[in-house]
Enzyme design. Structure first.
Site, mmCIF file in Angstrom:
data_model
loop_
_atom_site.group_PDB
_atom_site.id
_atom_site.type_symbol
_atom_site.label_atom_id
_atom_site.label_comp_id
_atom_site.label_asym_id
_atom_site.label_seq_id
_atom_site.Cartn_x
_atom_site.Cartn_y
_atom_site.Cartn_z
ATOM 1 N N TYR A 111 -3.325 -11.188 5.426
ATOM 2 C CA TYR A 111 -1.966 -11.511 5.863
ATOM 3 C C TYR A 111 -1.077 -11.555 4.615
ATOM 4 C CZ TYR A 111 -4.156 -13.096 10.258
ATOM 5 O OH TYR A 111 -4.865 -13.176 11.428
ATOM 6 N N CYS A 140 -6.178 -5.792 16.574
ATOM 7 C CA CYS A 140 -5.165 -4.746 16.607
ATOM 8 C C CYS A 140 -5.858 -3.394 16.443
ATOM 9 C CB CYS A 140 -4.136 -4.951 15.500
ATOM 10 S SG CYS A 140 -2.837 -3.695 15.502
ATOM 11 N N SER A 175 0.817 -1.215 0.000
ATOM 12 C CA SER A 175 0.000 0.000 0.000
ATOM 13 C C SER A 175 0.850 1.264 0.000
ATOM 14 C CB SER A 175 -0.937 0.011 1.213
ATOM 15 O OG SER A 175 -0.203 -0.029 2.417
#
Length: 527
Positions: A469, A170, A114
């Protein structure tokens, strides 16, 4: 016919990948300023390498030190969009000047896709677009792509003591990428994953138009729920259904070392964890820890649990199903749903929930590498012992064994673009972390070794992987090319039988393949 389409596809790529000149870059920046209104000026949202704040803007949402490169000559600018029109302008101006974009919401992309490219590109940073609105009466919420999960959880808890949202543990993960890739969390066995609760979305398409579910159509709406939004457009916001939770939940964490029988307990865990009551999520986390003698290392398996109910009931369930763990009442803590998010984020008991709103701005302090697997039958003890032996060669590596079962066995694989549903006992995340740059090659080699050792015991043909992931080892294309054959390799692992439909949707909505990156979906019409 398919071969003809592929040839046309390659021709299209060769035109769109024409060399980006200095004039293209200048035109891009001029275009940005021309396409936004005086009411929402874009000037303050543009960070170029000439700005004094460019580096701080770059590192704030760059999580993996392996890809920290603020001097990247290919990075033209960062557009930290402050209004939807800034996103629209970036897409239109980048497309018209042959410049790639990378879309960053939280920056937790494990491979940095990204915010890296080998071609001239601009980072479209979404962190300023972070509004959240909660409607308790309808049990729904709108959350913008740049909001982090900690902000979302806090807003929900402020509005209601008995509402929650199924997503990750998270708190600094951005909602845009997390949800578009599936959104795995500890409510999965009761409520499924994040995309199972998305009821609408706003997206900027390849033409710079803002679409919602009605205007984008059901095909595109299906694709962005688990297919990764960055292949199809820029996610602006999600409309989500909230779910019911009790006012009081129970959590625990219990460690077992190899010397304390961890292998035996974990083998039993594989048999029962996907069959426990749906309100119980019991994660197993093999990790390296100090041995009994000074300088020795061993494996400890940490068992983390969250139960939608009381400690008393949880103790009864565990005594019946996994007495080998030896759970005691004093191991269990009853708390609100918001406080369980603190527990999962490993904050010490008593820490103020205000930390869930923190957005770390310091440069990343560590290098890391992640991988994933899906397991459909128990790993034998001899297989686990091989895994432990390989793990002990690392300085710092851990695995998460995340249970399936529950409602995931009831949701069809094609209900959304996320396909990994029925038939899985658990999902594995591998994660290695190191501080010294000189240790990078050694850790990457060891991760490949660990992945190889696990191969006989996990899914095959294809060996499945979880898009969130991110792992370029399962296949990738260069920044400026999209080989359909290569895309089918990684695409079959991420999306299984949903890949063909995803490629068809891509061909319909982005036929010239503007929204592309190293693991994007190619535009190929299904035959």
């Amino acid at each position: 016919m398919k071969e003809v389409l592929c040839i046309l596809f390659i021709v299209i790529l060769s035109v769109s990948d024409a060399k980006v000149t200095k004039q293209n870059i200048e035109n891009f920046l001029k275009c940005l300023r021309c396409r936004t209104s005086p009411e929402y000026p874009i000037t303050e949202a543009i960070y170029s390498p000439h700005n004094s704040t460019f580096v701080s803007s770059y590192v704030s949402y760059t999580k993996n030190k392996r890809y920290l490169n603020p001097n990247d000559k290919n990075l033209i600018a960062i557009v930290a969009a402050k209004h939807e029109s800034h996103v629209q302008a970036t897409v239109v101006c980048a497309k018209s000047n042959g410049i790639q974009i990378r879309i960053r919401s939280g920056g937790h992309d494990l491979e940095g896709l990204s915010y890296i490219s080998s071609l001239p590109f601009v980072i479209l940073d979404m962190h300023n677009l972070r509004s959240i609105t909660i409607d308790v009466s309808t049990k729904k919420a709108w959350v913008q792509a740049g909001a982090i999960l900690g902000e979302l959880y806090t807003k929900i808890a402020e509005a209601s003591k008995t509402l929650a949202f199924p997503a990750g543990v998270c708190p600094t993960v951005g909602a845009g990428g997390h949800i578009s890739g599936g959104g795995y969390g500890n409510l999965i066995r009761k409520y499924g994953i994040s995309v199972d609760h998305v009821v609408d979305a706003q997206l900027v398409d390849v033409n710079g138009k803002i679409l919602n579910r009605a205007s984008m159509g059901e095909d595109l709406f299906w694709a962005i729920r688990g297919g990764g939004g960055a292949s199809f457009g820029v996610i602006l916001s999600w409309k989500i259904n909230l779910v019911e939770v009790p006012e009081i939940l129970t959590v625990f964490k219990v460690n077992k070392t190899l010397q304390q029988g961890a292998t035996n307990v974990l083998y039993k865990w594989q048999i029962v964890s996907s069959k426990l009551p749906q309100g119980l999520f019991l994660r197993a986390m093999p990790d390296i820890t100090n041995g009994e003698k000074s300088g020795d290392k061993t494996i400890a398996v940490k068992f983390f649990a969250q139960f939608l109910g009381s400690a008393k009931t949880l103790m009864e369930i565990m005594k019946k199903n996994l007495p080998e763990l030896g759970l005691k009442r004093e191991d269990c803590y009853e708390m609100s749903w918001l406080n369980t998010t603190m527990f999962w984020a490993n904050y010490p008991m008593g820490t103020s929930t205000s930390v869930l709103l923190d957005r770390p701005s310091d440069p990343p302090g560590a290098f890391y590498k992640g991988k994933s697997d899906y397991v459909k039958k128990p790993i034998p003890k001899k297989g686990m012992k091989k895994i432990w032996k390989t793990m002990l060669k690392f300085n710092n590596v851990w695995m998460q064994w995340n249970p399936y079962g529950g409602v995931m066995d009831q949701i069809p694989a094609n209900a959304t673009a996320f396909p990994h549903r029925k038939g899985n006992l658990f999902k594995i995340q591998y994660f290695a972390l190191w501080i010294d740059a000189n240790a990078t090659d050694a850790n990457l080699r060891l991760m490949k070794k660990l992945y190889h050792v696990a191969e006989p015991y996990v899914s095959s043909n294809p060996r499945e992987a979880f898009l969130n992931y991110r792992d370029v080892d399962v296949g990738s294309n260069p920044s400026g090319e999209t080989s359909v054959e290569e895309a089918e390799i990684y695409g079959s692992k991420y999306f299984l039988g949903n890949l063909k439909r995803l490629m068809d949707v891509k061909a319909k909505y982005d036929p010239e393949n503007f929204f592309r990156y190293e693991q994007s979906i190619p535009p190929v019409l299904a035959m």
